[in-house]
Write a protein that holds these residues in place. Sequence first.
Motif, PDB file in Angstrom:
ATOM      1  N   PRO A   1     -78.464 -74.687 -29.830  1.00 51.60           N
ATOM      2  CA  PRO A   1     -78.806 -73.518 -29.019  1.00 51.60           C
ATOM      3  C   PRO A   1     -77.612 -72.567 -28.896  1.00 51.60           C
ATOM      4  O   PRO A   1     -76.496 -73.016 -28.584  1.00 51.60           O
ATOM      5  CB  PRO A   1     -79.172 -74.123 -27.659  1.00 51.60           C
ATOM      6  CG  PRO A   1     -79.590 -75.517 -27.969  1.00 51.60           C
ATOM      7  CD  PRO A   1     -78.720 -75.956 -29.114  1.00 51.60           C
ATOM      8  N   PRO A   2     -77.795 -71.290 -29.140  1.00 52.80           N
ATOM      9  CA  PRO A   2     -76.670 -70.346 -29.063  1.00 52.80           C
ATOM     10  C   PRO A   2     -76.086 -70.236 -27.663  1.00 52.80           C
ATOM     11  O   PRO A   2     -74.947 -69.782 -27.504  1.00 52.80           O
ATOM     12  CB  PRO A   2     -77.296 -69.016 -29.519  1.00 52.80           C
ATOM     13  CG  PRO A   2     -78.768 -69.184 -29.289  1.00 52.80           C
ATOM     14  CD  PRO A   2     -79.059 -70.635 -29.521  1.00 52.80           C
ATOM     15  N   GLU A   3     -76.852 -70.673 -26.652  1.00 47.29           N
ATOM     16  CA  GLU A   3     -76.347 -70.597 -25.277  1.00 47.29           C
ATOM     17  C   GLU A   3     -75.298 -71.662 -24.979  1.00 47.29           C
ATOM     18  O   GLU A   3     -74.562 -71.562 -23.988  1.00 47.29           O
ATOM     19  CB  GLU A   3     -77.502 -70.741 -24.279  1.00 47.29           C
ATOM     20  CG  GLU A   3     -78.546 -69.653 -24.364  1.00 47.29           C
ATOM     21  CD  GLU A   3     -79.636 -69.971 -25.366  1.00 47.29           C
ATOM     22  OE1 GLU A   3     -80.639 -69.234 -25.388  1.00 47.29           O
ATOM     23  OE2 GLU A   3     -79.500 -70.958 -26.130  1.00 47.29           O
ATOM     24  N   PHE A   4     -75.232 -72.714 -25.789  1.00 47.07           N
ATOM     25  CA  PHE A   4     -74.251 -73.776 -25.548  1.00 47.07           C
ATOM     26  C   PHE A   4     -72.831 -73.224 -25.721  1.00 47.07           C
ATOM     27  O   PHE A   4     -72.555 -72.463 -26.647  1.00 47.07           O
ATOM     28  CB  PHE A   4     -74.458 -74.925 -26.531  1.00 47.07           C
ATOM     29  CG  PHE A   4     -75.519 -75.907 -26.104  1.00 47.07           C
ATOM     30  CD1 PHE A   4     -76.418 -75.608 -25.114  1.00 47.07           C
ATOM     31  CD2 PHE A   4     -75.612 -77.143 -26.718  1.00 47.07           C
ATOM     32  CE1 PHE A   4     -77.392 -76.499 -24.731  1.00 47.07           C
ATOM     33  CE2 PHE A   4     -76.581 -78.051 -26.355  1.00 47.07           C
ATOM     34  CZ  PHE A   4     -77.477 -77.730 -25.353  1.00 47.07           C
ATOM     35  N   ARG A   5     -71.933 -73.655 -24.822  1.00 48.19           N
ATOM     36  CA  ARG A   5     -70.532 -73.236 -24.908  1.00 48.19           C
ATOM     37  C   ARG A   5     -69.630 -74.455 -24.864  1.00 48.19           C
ATOM     38  O   ARG A   5     -69.790 -75.330 -24.005  1.00 48.19           O
ATOM     39  CB  ARG A   5     -70.173 -72.321 -23.730  1.00 48.19           C
ATOM     40  CG  ARG A   5     -70.774 -70.934 -23.796  1.00 48.19           C
ATOM     41  CD  ARG A   5     -70.134 -70.050 -22.739  1.00 48.19           C
ATOM     42  NE  ARG A   5     -70.498 -70.451 -21.383  1.00 48.19           N
ATOM     43  CZ  ARG A   5     -69.674 -70.425 -20.350  1.00 48.19           C
ATOM     44  NH1 ARG A   5     -68.423 -70.050 -20.495  1.00 48.19           N
ATOM     45  NH2 ARG A   5     -70.096 -70.781 -19.149  1.00 48.19           N
ATOM     46  N   PRO A   6     -68.646 -74.543 -25.765  1.00 45.71           N
ATOM     47  CA  PRO A   6     -67.674 -75.642 -25.688  1.00 45.71           C
ATOM     48  C   PRO A   6     -66.912 -75.574 -24.364  1.00 45.71           C
ATOM     49  O   PRO A   6     -66.520 -74.491 -23.911  1.00 45.71           O
ATOM     50  CB  PRO A   6     -66.743 -75.389 -26.879  1.00 45.71           C
ATOM     51  CG  PRO A   6     -67.536 -74.543 -27.814  1.00 45.71           C
ATOM     52  CD  PRO A   6     -68.422 -73.693 -26.943  1.00 45.71           C
ATOM     53  N   ALA A   7     -66.715 -76.727 -23.757  1.00 48.41           N
ATOM     54  CA  ALA A   7     -66.061 -76.770 -22.451  1.00 48.41           C
ATOM     55  C   ALA A   7     -64.551 -76.913 -22.554  1.00 48.41           C
ATOM     56  O   ALA A   7     -63.834 -76.593 -21.606  1.00 48.41           O
ATOM     57  CB  ALA A   7     -66.626 -77.921 -21.626  1.00 48.41           C
ATOM     58  N   MET A   8     -64.063 -77.412 -23.678  1.00 45.25           N
ATOM     59  CA  MET A   8     -62.637 -77.695 -23.806  1.00 45.25           C
ATOM     60  C   MET A   8     -61.950 -76.689 -24.719  1.00 45.25           C
ATOM     61  O   MET A   8     -62.446 -76.367 -25.790  1.00 45.25           O
ATOM     62  CB  MET A   8     -62.409 -79.112 -24.353  1.00 45.25           C
ATOM     63  CG  MET A   8     -60.934 -79.472 -24.537  1.00 45.25           C
ATOM     64  SD  MET A   8     -60.672 -81.125 -25.257  1.00 45.25           S
ATOM     65  CE  MET A   8     -61.185 -82.172 -23.881  1.00 45.25           C
ATOM     66  N   THR A   9     -60.805 -76.200 -24.265  1.00 42.55           N
ATOM     67  CA  THR A   9     -59.935 -75.365 -25.088  1.00 42.55           C
ATOM     68  C   THR A   9     -58.519 -75.921 -24.997  1.00 42.55           C
ATOM     69  O   THR A   9     -58.023 -76.202 -23.904  1.00 42.55           O
ATOM     70  CB  THR A   9     -59.938 -73.902 -24.608  1.00 42.55           C
ATOM     71  OG1 THR A   9     -61.287 -73.435 -24.522  1.00 42.55           O
ATOM     72  CG2 THR A   9     -59.164 -73.012 -25.568  1.00 42.55           C
ATOM     73  N   TRP A  10     -57.879 -76.091 -26.147  1.00 38.11           N
ATOM     74  CA  TRP A  10     -56.497 -76.600 -26.218  1.00 38.11           C
ATOM     75  C   TRP A  10     -55.614 -75.440 -26.640  1.00 38.11           C
ATOM     76  O   TRP A  10     -55.874 -74.798 -27.659  1.00 38.11           O
ATOM     77  CB  TRP A  10     -56.437 -77.746 -27.216  1.00 38.11           C
ATOM     78  CG  TRP A  10     -55.093 -78.421 -27.351  1.00 38.11           C
ATOM     79  CD1 TRP A  10     -54.013 -78.278 -26.532  1.00 38.11           C
ATOM     80  CD2 TRP A  10     -54.717 -79.355 -28.353  1.00 38.11           C
ATOM     81  NE1 TRP A  10     -52.982 -79.063 -26.962  1.00 38.11           N
ATOM     82  CE2 TRP A  10     -53.380 -79.732 -28.072  1.00 38.11           C
ATOM     83  CE3 TRP A  10     -55.377 -79.898 -29.454  1.00 38.11           C
ATOM     84  CZ2 TRP A  10     -52.689 -80.642 -28.873  1.00 38.11           C
ATOM     85  CZ3 TRP A  10     -54.694 -80.804 -30.240  1.00 38.11           C
ATOM     86  CH2 TRP A  10     -53.362 -81.175 -29.951  1.00 38.11           C
ATOM     87  N   LYS A  11     -54.577 -75.176 -25.851  1.00 28.40           N
ATOM     88  CA  LYS A  11     -53.773 -73.986 -26.064  1.00 28.40           C
ATOM     89  C   LYS A  11     -52.274 -74.296 -26.106  1.00 28.40           C
ATOM     90  O   LYS A  11     -51.816 -75.309 -25.590  1.00 28.40           O
ATOM     91  CB  LYS A  11     -54.029 -72.956 -24.952  1.00 28.40           C
ATOM     92  CG  LYS A  11     -55.452 -72.434 -24.900  1.00 28.40           C
ATOM     93  CD  LYS A  11     -55.622 -71.416 -23.788  1.00 28.40           C
ATOM     94  CE  LYS A  11     -57.042 -70.843 -23.766  1.00 28.40           C
ATOM     95  NZ  LYS A  11     -57.205 -69.843 -22.688  1.00 28.40           N
ATOM     96  N   THR A  12     -51.550 -73.402 -26.714  1.00 28.61           N
ATOM     97  CA  THR A  12     -50.092 -73.389 -26.647  1.00 28.61           C
ATOM     98  C   THR A  12     -49.667 -71.923 -26.703  1.00 28.61           C
ATOM     99  O   THR A  12     -50.499 -71.017 -26.535  1.00 28.61           O
ATOM    100  CB  THR A  12     -49.466 -74.224 -27.781  1.00 28.61           C
ATOM    101  OG1 THR A  12     -48.047 -74.293 -27.573  1.00 28.61           O
ATOM    102  CG2 THR A  12     -49.753 -73.640 -29.138  1.00 28.61           C
ATOM    103  N   ILE A  13     -48.371 -71.667 -26.918  1.00 27.79           N
ATOM    104  CA  ILE A  13     -47.870 -70.301 -26.995  1.00 27.79           C
ATOM    105  C   ILE A  13     -46.944 -70.181 -28.194  1.00 27.79           C
ATOM    106  O   ILE A  13     -46.487 -71.184 -28.750  1.00 27.79           O
ATOM    107  CB  ILE A  13     -47.109 -69.895 -25.716  1.00 27.79           C
ATOM    108  CG1 ILE A  13     -45.945 -70.859 -25.475  1.00 27.79           C
ATOM    109  CG2 ILE A  13     -48.037 -69.844 -24.517  1.00 27.79           C
ATOM    110  CD1 ILE A  13     -45.020 -70.433 -24.356  1.00 27.79           C
ATOM    111  N   ILE A  14     -46.674 -68.962 -28.585  1.00 21.71           N
ATOM    112  CA  ILE A  14     -45.691 -68.716 -29.627  1.00 21.71           C
ATOM    113  C   ILE A  14     -44.304 -68.757 -28.999  1.00 21.71           C
ATOM    114  O   ILE A  14     -44.025 -68.043 -28.032  1.00 21.71           O
ATOM    115  CB  ILE A  14     -45.936 -67.359 -30.311  1.00 21.71           C
ATOM    116  CG1 ILE A  14     -47.240 -67.402 -31.116  1.00 21.71           C
ATOM    117  CG2 ILE A  14     -44.761 -66.986 -31.215  1.00 21.71           C
ATOM    118  CD1 ILE A  14     -47.595 -66.080 -31.781  1.00 21.71           C
ATOM    119  N   ALA A  15     -43.434 -69.613 -29.541  1.00 22.88           N
ATOM    120  CA  ALA A  15     -42.082 -69.762 -29.007  1.00 22.88           C
ATOM    121  C   ALA A  15     -41.047 -68.975 -29.803  1.00 22.88           C
ATOM    122  O   ALA A  15     -39.972 -68.656 -29.286  1.00 22.88           O
ATOM    123  CB  ALA A  15     -41.683 -71.241 -28.990  1.00 22.88           C
TER     124      ALA A  15
END
Length: 500
Positions: A398-412
């Motif tokens: 279903p296109p309405e589904f959204r992933p709940a997890m996002t893994w992030k970092t930054i440019i150092a």
Amino acid sequence: MRPLNGIGGALIVDDSADADPQSTLDALDWLQAVTDGGQHRAIFVFGDMDYLGDYSQRGHRQVGQQAAGIVDLLITEGAEAAAAGRAALDHGLDRRQVLITYGADDVITRLKSVETLSPDDVILIKGGATARMERITRVLLADNGDRRYLPRAGLLFESGSIISHRPSWVEIDLNAVAGNVRMIKKIIGKDVSLFAVIKADAYGHGAIPVARTALLNGAEMLAVANIQEALDLRDAGIDAPILIMGYTPEQVVRQAVRQNITVTLYDLELARAFDRAARDAGGKLRCHVKVDTGMGRLGVLAPDAVAFFRSLVNLRNLEVEGIYTHFATADEDPRFMNDQLEIFRSVLLPLRAGGFTFKYIHAANSVATLTNPDAHFNAVRVGLAMYGLRPAPHIPYPPEFRPAMTWKTIIASIKTLPEGHPVGYGSTYRTTEPERVAMLPVGYADGFRRAPHVTPVVLVNGKIAPVIGRISMEKTVISVDHIPEAAIGDEVVLLGRQGD
């Protein structure tokens, strides 16, 4: 504190700029003073308080204890504020007067859809700066023009900022979980129960907040792998039905009986041991019987199932409320899934003819829930789909589904390497021309795997950037030649979505 006009004529008092235990207790004293006499309903919406360290649990519980003697309705948002909700229950508030949530949408849904707000209501909204409780206030305002009076009204972002001492972090969008659960319920219909699978700490998303979010949005039961996961939920004050899908030792049956936890049966000798333990505990043990229709793991073999149930009849301390099976190839081989389904039906037919009835009959996992209504029976078990994860690339989603997890970092760091310059251990990558590269402070120590024969990619400013060279323990290099706007401090998504 700023009084504002709310929907339904309610008075909203926004005190969301910041919060510590003393200021929150003072705000509750004020709420008591203005609602004393019973002519007004006192509603307290409370978010996490910041930077309390080791005092956090005690500080939030103090707030809940005081609220118990003042408010008519307490709604908490966040993992820390949940302690206030549990303390309020411990000090006399009825369960119907306490709602523990982990997302703003669930708070708003309760106040806008379940509660009928009126001029007799006074709503105090308070929390720490990072809780961003003004997000709730702005939705409840009668006049959108009053948003200019709210704390942080000039900020361009809507979600709470992430403050982390590590340069790599995971964000869990519980509003996405809530929306996914509601969509699953829409798919299966009101006559089919939803079991929210939250084993392995809810697939890494956090078992307690996910459990509460799922239950608030339509799940009827929780499914876990073992007794410890079930007890952790009970310790958090979650009293919904819980099914243990894995092995349960005989020694913990007493706890299962006392905590109203349902176990899985698949072996007759183990069932007899469970029956004795339940008798000694002075209660009945709820059970679901698992039938092995082709998975080859736990479960009574299909030809032995009828005899197994006949033997259970004499075990008076077991209450068999469900029967289920598990598909081995739902995402790979639909024909074998249908074969398993037919085997399961061939077990159910003689059991029903013999007078056995079941409150719950379940077989469908996420894939079968989305693709095979014939496998729904009267309950489904959903894990991956609830977290917005596609079980397989070819599965309709279903296109309405959204992933709940996002893994992030930054440019150092960013620099331009000359032609022929090596990158990383082993010099496995060399530039073929001057190339602009960025260093990310994340590596395999954080779980960012350096799998062979795979070139990982990340997202920078909504654009795909490939990893170059080997991933180190705590450093990774990416190419940003095609992203000229990339700069030190920019957010990088390792897992999840960014932009369009």
